[in-house]
Design an enzyme around this catalytic site. Structure first.
Site, PDB file in Angstrom:
ATOM      1  N   GLU A  44     -21.276 -18.680  73.423  1.00 55.99           N
ATOM      2  CA  GLU A  44     -20.416 -19.357  74.405  1.00 55.99           C
ATOM      3  C   GLU A  44     -19.014 -18.750  74.372  1.00 55.99           C
ATOM      4  O   GLU A  44     -18.015 -19.460  74.383  1.00 55.99           O
ATOM      5  CB  GLU A  44     -20.359 -20.861  74.095  1.00 55.99           C
ATOM      6  CG  GLU A  44     -21.708 -21.535  74.200  1.00 55.99           C
ATOM      7  CD  GLU A  44     -21.684 -22.994  73.781  1.00 55.99           C
ATOM      8  OE1 GLU A  44     -20.593 -23.509  73.456  1.00 55.99           O
ATOM      9  OE2 GLU A  44     -22.765 -23.629  73.764  1.00 55.99           O
ATOM     10  N   ASP A  64     -31.745 -28.225  70.836  1.00 51.17           N
ATOM     11  CA  ASP A  64     -30.339 -27.868  70.620  1.00 51.17           C
ATOM     12  C   ASP A  64     -30.114 -27.227  69.248  1.00 51.17           C
ATOM     13  O   ASP A  64     -30.861 -27.451  68.299  1.00 51.17           O
ATOM     14  CB  ASP A  64     -29.492 -29.133  70.746  1.00 51.17           C
ATOM     15  CG  ASP A  64     -28.055 -28.842  71.190  1.00 51.17           C
ATOM     16  OD1 ASP A  64     -27.643 -27.662  71.198  1.00 51.17           O
ATOM     17  OD2 ASP A  64     -27.359 -29.806  71.536  1.00 51.17           O
ATOM     18  N   GLU A 119     -28.533 -23.151  77.840  1.00 53.08           N
ATOM     19  CA  GLU A 119     -27.077 -23.062  77.748  1.00 53.08           C
ATOM     20  C   GLU A 119     -26.705 -21.613  77.462  1.00 53.08           C
ATOM     21  O   GLU A 119     -26.934 -20.752  78.287  1.00 53.08           O
ATOM     22  CB  GLU A 119     -26.584 -24.038  76.676  1.00 53.08           C
ATOM     23  CG  GLU A 119     -25.110 -24.382  76.763  1.00 53.08           C
ATOM     24  CD  GLU A 119     -24.706 -25.367  75.674  1.00 53.08           C
ATOM     25  OE1 GLU A 119     -23.744 -26.107  75.902  1.00 53.08           O
ATOM     26  OE2 GLU A 119     -25.332 -25.385  74.597  1.00 53.08           O
ATOM     27  N   GLU A 131     -18.741 -28.801  78.624  1.00 48.76           N
ATOM     28  CA  GLU A 131     -18.542 -29.584  77.411  1.00 48.76           C
ATOM     29  C   GLU A 131     -17.268 -29.171  76.677  1.00 48.76           C
ATOM     30  O   GLU A 131     -16.656 -29.988  75.980  1.00 48.76           O
ATOM     31  CB  GLU A 131     -19.743 -29.452  76.480  1.00 48.76           C
ATOM     32  CG  GLU A 131     -19.917 -28.070  75.873  1.00 48.76           C
ATOM     33  CD  GLU A 131     -21.067 -27.997  74.872  1.00 48.76           C
ATOM     34  OE1 GLU A 131     -21.894 -28.929  74.852  1.00 48.76           O
ATOM     35  OE2 GLU A 131     -21.139 -27.020  74.114  1.00 48.76           O
TER      36      GLU A 131
END
Length: 646
Positions: A159, A397, A446, A452
């Site tokens: 990310e 996750d 993701e 988020e």
């Protein structure tokens, strides 16, 4: 698959080339002491000779002094009809392929597409083999600017922000996850990624100490021992001196370069999907894309109700009622529904039987969040229980790794979930590499800096929001989780964990539902907020999550994007900008004959002061109409176009 040509070339050939169907892109392979490949586009070298090889555990180097036995070329032209239509209902898979067979029991396959090139190793070796190293080199003719998602560790959610830095600054001590983007001076942009990753570690990129202007593949080594910090962070503590222990007869991942003359070509490209493993499921009729009411981002903050909000049956019934009212297909039960460490121990404040029965009556599917390691340890019994409950999907996750064993975990989850008719959303995940083509129940993942981040930082900025469609989304669908109804200007924004807001305007958020591809798309804000916004819900309730056609009308990486997508007879459009306000023109020449109703959501006149300000405009248009739109700082524009004469 149409084989339009097949030619054998004498084994003494040392330089072999293959061109794309439009002949604008050419791969040149040289087989000498080493094997190199280079790429020319529009008559210009955009990738200089770059060495490739695989080193095995016994010291054999596939690609060093290898004896070429046979050269074959063929043209592939087929139409793929994806089960889940991310960009289009049909994908033209058209390329020219070069196959080089070597005496040492391996082949190299190169493919030249109109929008890029790819290569992979294929081995024909007995038994098991160890891959000690892979040399994947990308040597550019000159220093280039890159969009470099720099990593600090192989233990990562993938990310990262995209650093806009020259190749010359990327030393062997720095590395990034994929995809990465290289800007050829006065030439195309080249995105580097991979496809068909299975039973092998994921690829990263680092600088070369030996060659300037060069990126080289970097791979996490095989994990011999890991350590559990808690239920989710399973950290490697001892690695082997090799990458993978695998089958000797197999195909290896594709190394992919997407070549884009227009920035919009990066968004329209489907190379990763085309190169991925074909469908492995016989029955896909149960796979249902759609939208999701999500609890975690809004911290279950509902109000104006007669029950105590939280992780309990009454709160989730409220989410189900909201979803049912607007035809939203799913509700997620995120962290807290089970006792961490045991998927079979349900939170005592949740009556799962009552909840699943209620959801079924309301025609809403439930998706359960799970920690990957707990699922790995309880996969059969947990998934069987989910099936008995009537659960429709799982959100897996915190993998945070893509070494060989964890890559295989993704495939195992996809297979086992499909057996039980469960859709899958991977979070804490590496980038997509085509698993979804073989197992289309994997609807999204993701591996992106999503909204988020607004709960604890300024990381989910409009600058990031108009960068990721060109780079991360090129690899596949991304679960950014849009839909904030509390919107803030740059000056007003504050990260608040339990009452989050977004950066940029309300229309910036609405546009994400068209710009961002995710067949499982979140509505991340509280149902209470949505219920106070009926005009926005007119758009959010109807906007599709799959598309029959995609056209990028105007775009520039990291600055702005304007996309039109068709679902059935209706067109949907989305435009987004970074923190720079701008004016764009929407040219509706792509429409067919007849009249259309344009329902547009545009930044309000005061959106630069109050980011929630917007205006809904309805008018009749025809093909060729040109609509002038103004985007506020961090702004957006979203529209639905409905045919009136059909």
């Amino acid at each position: 698959m149409a084989m339009l040509s097949l030619a054998s070339v004498a084994s003494h050939a040392k330089q072999i080339s293959v061109s794309s169907p439009d002949r604008r892109t050419e791969i040149v392979v040289e087989v000498r002491e080493a094997i190199t490949y280079s790429v020319r586009h529009n008559g210009r070298e955009i990738l200089s000779p770059s060495r490739i090889c695989l080193t095995l555990g016994d010291g054999t180097v596939l690609g060093h002094r290898s004896v070429l036995q046979r050269v074959q070329q063929r043209e592939i032209k087929q139409v793929i009809r994806p089960v889940v239509k991310e960009k289009s209902e049909e994908i033209l898979d058209h390329c020219r392929e070069l196959a080089l067979d070597f005496a040492q029991g391996f082949s190299l396959i190169f493919r030249a597409y109109n929008d890029g090139v790819a290569y992979r190793f294929v081995t024909r070796l007995p038994g098991q083999i160890i891959v000690k190293a892979e040399e994947a080199t990308f040597r550019f003719p000159a220093d280039c600017l890159t969009y470099f998602p720099e990593e600090e560790s192989f233990f990562t959610h993938s990310e990262r922000l995209y650093l806009h830095i020259p190749l010359s600054q990327i030393t062997p001590g720095r590395f990034c996850s994929l995809p990465a983007l290289v800007e050829i001076p006065e030439g195309p942009k080249v995105a580097i990624t991979e496809s068909d990753l299975e039973d092998y570690p994921g690829m990263y990129l680092t600088g070369s100490g030996d060659s300037p202007n060069t990126l080289v593949g970097l791979f996490p080594r095989y994990v011999l021992q890991d350590s559990a910090r808690n239920d989710r962070d399973i950290v490697p503590v001892r690695r082997a001196d090799f990458l993978a222990r695998t089958r000797g007869e197999r195909v290896f991942p594709w190394r992919v370069l997407v070549i884009a003359d227009r920035d919009g070509d990066l968004v329209e490209s489907q190379m990763v999907y085309k190169l991925a493993r074909p469908l492995e499921l016989d029955d896909t009729s149960w796979i249902r894309p759609g939208k999701v009411a999500w609890d975690w981002w809004n911290a279950l903050n509902v109000y104006g109700v007669d029950f105590r909000a939280g992780i309990n049956t009454a709160t989730y019934k409220y989410y189900i009622d909201f979803a049912s009212r607007y035809g939203i297909e799913y509700v997620i039960l995120d962290e807290g529904w089970y006792k961490l460490g045991d998927l079979l121990q349900v939170n005592p404040d949740i009556d799962m039987e009552e909840l699943t029965t209620y959801a079924r009556q309301k025609n809403v599917g439930l998706i359960l969040w799970v920690v990957w390691k707990t699922l790995d340890q309880q996969m059969q019994e947990a998934l069987d229980q989910f099936q008995r409950w009537g659960i429709k999907g799982i959100k897996v996750d915190f993998m945070q790794r893509d070494d060989q064993d964890v890559v295989n975990f993704y495939w195992r989850v996809a297979r086992e979930a499909a057996k039980r008719h469960l859709i899958v959303d991977f979070h804490g995940a590496h980038k997509p590499t085509g698993l979804r083509r073989a197992y289309p129940n994997v609807l999204t993942r993701e591996g992106v800096r999503g909204m988020e981040w607004s709960k604890w930082s300024r990381g989910a900025s409009p600058d990031n929001a108009v960068t990721i469609p060109f780079i991360r989304m090129l690899a596949g669908p991304m679960d950014y989780t849009p839909g904030a109804m509390l919107n803030a200007t740059r000056e007003q924004f504050r990260p608040i964990m339990t009452l989050p807001m977004s950066q940029g305007t309300r229309c910036h958020q609405l546009a994400m539902y068209v710009v961002y591809e995710s067949p499982l798309q979140m509505l991340s804000d509280s149902p209470t907020h949505y219920l106070k916004e009926p005009e926005c819900m007119e758009f959010l309730a109807k906007v599709p999550t799959v598309w029959d056609e995609t056209r990028v009308l105007d775009a520039r990486v990291a600055e702005y994007i304007l996309v039109a997508r068709r679902n059935g007879q209706e067109w949907w459009l989305g435009a987004m900008t970074n923190w720079t306000p701008r004016d764009l023109v929407v040219d509706f020449s792509f429409l067919g004959p007849g009249r259309y109703e344009l329902q547009a959501y545009q930044d309000g006149i005061n959106a630069d002061r109050c980011a929630m300000d917007y205006k809904r405009v309805v008018k009749t248009i025809v093909s060729g109409h040109r609509e002038n739109i103004h985007l506020a700082p961090g702004g957006g524009w979203a529209a639905r176009v409905i045919p009136l004469d059909q």
